[in-house]
Design a protein around this motif. Structure first.
Motif, PDB file in Angstrom:
ATOM      1  N   ASP A 154       0.783  -1.213  -0.155  1.00 29.01           N
ATOM      2  CA  ASP A 154       0.072   0.126  -0.006  1.00 29.01           C
ATOM      3  C   ASP A 154       0.815   1.281  -0.084  1.00 29.01           C
ATOM      4  O   ASP A 154       0.236   2.359  -0.542  1.00 29.01           O
ATOM      5  N   THR A 155       2.111   1.156   0.567  1.00 28.93           N
ATOM      6  CA  THR A 155       2.946   2.211   0.710  1.00 28.93           C
ATOM      7  C   THR A 155       3.462   2.739  -0.759  1.00 28.93           C
ATOM      8  O   THR A 155       3.833   4.063  -0.746  1.00 28.93           O
ATOM      9  N   ASP A 156       3.446   1.750  -1.448  1.00 28.38           N
ATOM     10  CA  ASP A 156       3.806   2.118  -3.065  1.00 28.38           C
ATOM     11  C   ASP A 156       3.074   3.032  -3.881  1.00 28.38           C
ATOM     12  O   ASP A 156       3.302   3.906  -4.754  1.00 28.38           O
ATOM     13  N   SER A 157       1.614   3.005  -3.431  1.00 23.81           N
ATOM     14  CA  SER A 157       0.600   3.450  -4.507  1.00 23.81           C
ATOM     15  C   SER A 157      -0.263   4.725  -3.558  1.00 23.81           C
ATOM     16  O   SER A 157      -0.899   5.370  -4.334  1.00 23.81           O
ATOM     17  N   SER A 158       0.172   4.951  -2.153  1.00 25.25           N
ATOM     18  CA  SER A 158      -0.407   5.900  -1.480  1.00 25.25           C
ATOM     19  C   SER A 158       0.104   7.099  -1.814  1.00 25.25           C
ATOM     20  O   SER A 158       1.472   7.419  -1.830  1.00 25.25           O
ATOM     21  N   PRO A 159      -0.622   8.346  -2.073  1.00 27.81           N
ATOM     22  CA  PRO A 159      -0.029   9.580  -2.158  1.00 27.81           C
ATOM     23  C   PRO A 159       0.528  10.230  -0.897  1.00 27.81           C
ATOM     24  O   PRO A 159       1.299  11.214  -0.642  1.00 27.81           O
ATOM     25  N   VAL A 160       0.176   9.539   0.485  1.00 31.07           N
ATOM     26  CA  VAL A 160       0.683   9.897   1.772  1.00 31.07           C
ATOM     27  C   VAL A 160       1.904   9.183   1.925  1.00 31.07           C
ATOM     28  O   VAL A 160       1.790   7.873   1.845  1.00 31.07           O
ATOM     29  N   ALA A 161       2.847   9.541   2.610  1.00 27.33           N
ATOM     30  CA  ALA A 161       4.097   8.874   2.681  1.00 27.33           C
ATOM     31  C   ALA A 161       4.707   9.172   4.032  1.00 27.33           C
ATOM     32  O   ALA A 161       4.664  10.165   4.621  1.00 27.33           O
ATOM     33  N   SER A 162       5.151   7.906   4.972  1.00 31.32           N
ATOM     34  CA  SER A 162       5.496   8.052   6.190  1.00 31.32           C
ATOM     35  C   SER A 162       6.960   8.208   6.111  1.00 31.32           C
ATOM     36  O   SER A 162       7.657   7.906   5.419  1.00 31.32           O
ATOM     37  N   ASP A 163       7.485   9.092   7.063  1.00 28.51           N
ATOM     38  CA  ASP A 163       8.836   8.911   7.361  1.00 28.51           C
ATOM     39  C   ASP A 163       9.642   7.842   7.440  1.00 28.51           C
ATOM     40  O   ASP A 163      10.658   7.746   7.119  1.00 28.51           O
ATOM     41  N   SER A 164       8.786   6.850   8.453  1.00 24.77           N
ATOM     42  CA  SER A 164       9.418   5.525   8.576  1.00 24.77           C
ATOM     43  C   SER A 164       8.403   4.631   8.428  1.00 24.77           C
ATOM     44  O   SER A 164       7.137   4.805   8.619  1.00 24.77           O
ATOM     45  N   VAL A 165       8.715   3.602   8.300  1.00 23.82           N
ATOM     46  CA  VAL A 165       7.966   2.222   8.109  1.00 23.82           C
ATOM     47  C   VAL A 165       8.419   1.092   9.127  1.00 23.82           C
ATOM     48  O   VAL A 165       9.432   0.796   8.719  1.00 23.82           O
ATOM     49  N   LEU A 166       7.573   0.557   9.884  1.00 28.02           N
ATOM     50  CA  LEU A 166       8.119  -0.292  11.050  1.00 28.02           C
ATOM     51  C   LEU A 166       7.128  -1.597  10.796  1.00 28.02           C
ATOM     52  O   LEU A 166       5.887  -1.433  10.538  1.00 28.02           O
ATOM     53  N   ASP A 167       7.579  -2.516  11.159  1.00 31.28           N
ATOM     54  CA  ASP A 167       6.903  -3.867  11.121  1.00 31.28           C
ATOM     55  C   ASP A 167       5.645  -3.800  12.447  1.00 31.28           C
ATOM     56  O   ASP A 167       4.790  -4.262  11.973  1.00 31.28           O
ATOM     57  N   SER A 168       6.303  -3.286  13.308  1.00 35.28           N
ATOM     58  CA  SER A 168       5.408  -3.232  14.554  1.00 35.28           C
ATOM     59  C   SER A 168       5.827  -2.087  15.251  1.00 35.28           C
ATOM     60  O   SER A 168       6.895  -1.422  15.305  1.00 35.28           O
ATOM     61  N   VAL A 169       4.877  -1.692  16.313  1.00 39.93           N
ATOM     62  CA  VAL A 169       5.267  -0.562  17.284  1.00 39.93           C
ATOM     63  C   VAL A 169       6.506  -1.232  18.061  1.00 39.93           C
ATOM     64  O   VAL A 169       7.226  -0.136  18.763  1.00 39.93           O
ATOM     65  N   ALA A 170       6.709  -2.397  18.205  1.00 37.41           N
ATOM     66  CA  ALA A 170       7.763  -2.880  19.063  1.00 37.41           C
ATOM     67  C   ALA A 170       9.204  -2.470  18.294  1.00 37.41           C
ATOM     68  O   ALA A 170      10.097  -2.295  19.228  1.00 37.41           O
ATOM     69  N   ASP A 171       9.138  -2.136  17.050  1.00 37.67           N
ATOM     70  CA  ASP A 171      10.385  -1.606  16.872  1.00 37.67           C
ATOM     71  C   ASP A 171      10.658  -0.084  16.849  1.00 37.67           C
ATOM     72  O   ASP A 171      11.705   0.607  16.361  1.00 37.67           O
ATOM     73  N   LEU A 172       9.683   0.641  17.580  1.00 37.74           N
ATOM     74  CA  LEU A 172       9.851   2.065  17.835  1.00 37.74           C
ATOM     75  C   LEU A 172      10.911   2.523  18.582  1.00 37.74           C
ATOM     76  O   LEU A 172      11.768   3.547  18.320  1.00 37.74           O
ATOM     77  N   PRO A 173      11.351   1.632  19.741  1.00 36.79           N
ATOM     78  CA  PRO A 173      12.465   2.214  20.485  1.00 36.79           C
ATOM     79  C   PRO A 173      13.835   2.289  19.594  1.00 36.79           C
ATOM     80  O   PRO A 173      14.589   3.176  19.910  1.00 36.79           O
ATOM     81  N   ALA A 174      13.714   1.263  18.859  1.00 38.07           N
ATOM     82  CA  ALA A 174      15.156   1.274  18.110  1.00 38.07           C
ATOM     83  C   ALA A 174      14.997   2.702  16.794  1.00 38.07           C
ATOM     84  O   ALA A 174      16.265   2.984  16.733  1.00 38.07           O
TER      85      ALA A 174
END
Length: 264
Positions: free
Chosen positions: A235-255
């Motif tokens: 979905d990230t490839d076709s969306s006009p909205v882009a996130s600064d980062s893409v994570l598998d889950s919130v567990a990756d947020l501290p890293a």
């Protein structure tokens, strides 16, 4: 990049129904240990912030009512402030009805008395309710709680508020006068009024590009998309909205936060 606050979506980001996403509780605890200001911001309008916080606390999260804002609380606040004392016809559920009543909003069942119509998720929605809401909209303001087309559930996504709002908008041939949940301006203003920092000092984390990430992008905040809910990597490839980062889950947020600190 220095992050002072983190705004967390709930359904699809921290939980699926009553199932905690692995690592979510530990992540919230670690964010608090870092001294970050946290806000849970949900487009679920069916529960009061107190009930939502109690649900999360029962699942093991360290959270209180003041840590939670929902599209339901934003909607009730808006109607009370912008249409004080106005007779309000609700297409929605008991939690939103309670929030409206708590703010002194008179909720009516007679469509001919309506001065405001509020549309939201309604799991007992029917043709008769659509008909009455259409009649209620004759000369009334049209308020929607949130645009979520679907919401994550343990097995597969289920319809959210968006289809209910769209059905009424199509029948009445008019768009809502106000949309209160993410990614709207009211939700962004609620974030800015409740958390420390501004712009990229605030990180918005969620599983939807069109609501969570769009909210952050529109408000100039940092964003992190998690793939544990509605949005897939494709979905990230076709969306006009882009996130600064893409994570598998919130567990990756501290890293992720550690890496941003290292770049300073």
């Amino acid at each position: 990049m220095t992050v002072r606050s983190v705004v967390l979506d709930v359904d699809g980001t921290l939980v699926h129904g009553d199932e905690v996403i692995p690592g979510a509780i530990e992540t919230v605890d670690r964010l608090r240990e870092r001294g970050l200001d946290l806000l849970m911001l949900s487009n679920n309008p069916t529960q009061t912030p107190a009930a939502y916080a109690a649900r999360l606390a029962d699942l093991g999260f360290t959270v209180g009512p003041d840590d939670v804002v929902t599209s339901g609380s934003l909607t009730a606040d808006y109607v009370a402030a912008e249409h004080p004392g106005a007779a309000t016809y609700l297409v929605g559920e008991a939690g939103l009805r309670e929030m409206l009543a708590d703010r002194g909003v008179p909720v009516v069942t007679d469509p001919d008395r309506a001065e405001v119509v509020v549309a939201s998720i309604d799991r007992e929605f029917s043709y008769d309710r659509l008909r009455d809401a259409l009649w209620a909209l004759e000369g009334a303001a049209f308020v929607a709680s949130d645009p979520d087309r679907t919401i994550p559930a343990p097995d597969r996504p289920v319809p959210g508020s968006g289809p209910i709002v769209a059905a009424l908008a199509e029948a009445a041939d008019r768009d809502p006068d106000a949309m209160l949940g993410k990614p709207g301006k009211t939700a962004a203003e609620a974030v800015e009024s409740r958390v420390a920092g501004r712009n990229e000092e605030v990180l918005v984390v969620g599983d939807r590009l069109d609501t969570d990430i769009a909210l952050g992008e529109n408000a100039g905040m940092a964003t992190a998309l998690v793939l544990s809910g509605i949005t897939t990597r494709a979905d990230t490839d076709s969306s006009p909205v882009a996130s600064d980062s893409v994570l598998d889950s919130v567990a990756d947020l501290p890293a992720l936060l550690d890496s941003w600190e290292d770049e300073r």
